[in-house]
Design a protein around this motif. Structure first.
Motif: not given
Length: 90
Positions: A46-54, A76-82
């Motif tokens: 159960x892994x999650x990788x949160x990031x922003x494109x910038x 981990x599952x990528x999670x794009x934050x904006x």
């Protein structure tokens, strides 16, 4: 809990049988090769990788710096934050 994380994966522990480890990273660079990624996925499914494109940090290190068999990978599952959205596995 810290004593559980220090144990080797092949050591059985009744406390771990019903537990589920989760890993959340925020803006993390690539930190290991494919072998390390597979090992981590095996023991922490159960892994999650949160990031922003910038954010430049998740793009490090650049792929051309490493031979393909030793290239750094994300886990981990990528999670794009904006500002307006959260996109899981974009």
């Amino acid at each position: 809990m810290h004593h559980l994380l220090r144990r080797r994966p092949n050591q059985e522990d009744p406390e771990l049988e019903d537990s589920r480890l989760s890993l959340w990273t925020l803006g993390s660079p690539k930190v290991g090769d494919q072998g390390m990624g597979e090992l981590l996925r095996t023991h922490v499914p159960d892994m999650w990788r949160c990031f922003t494109e910038a954010d430049p940090v998740p793009k490090l290190p650049p792929q051309p710096m490493c031979a393909s068999e030793h290239a750094y990978v994300h886990v981990g599952t990528p999670v794009a934050l904006s500002t307006n959205d959260i996109v899981i596995d974009p």
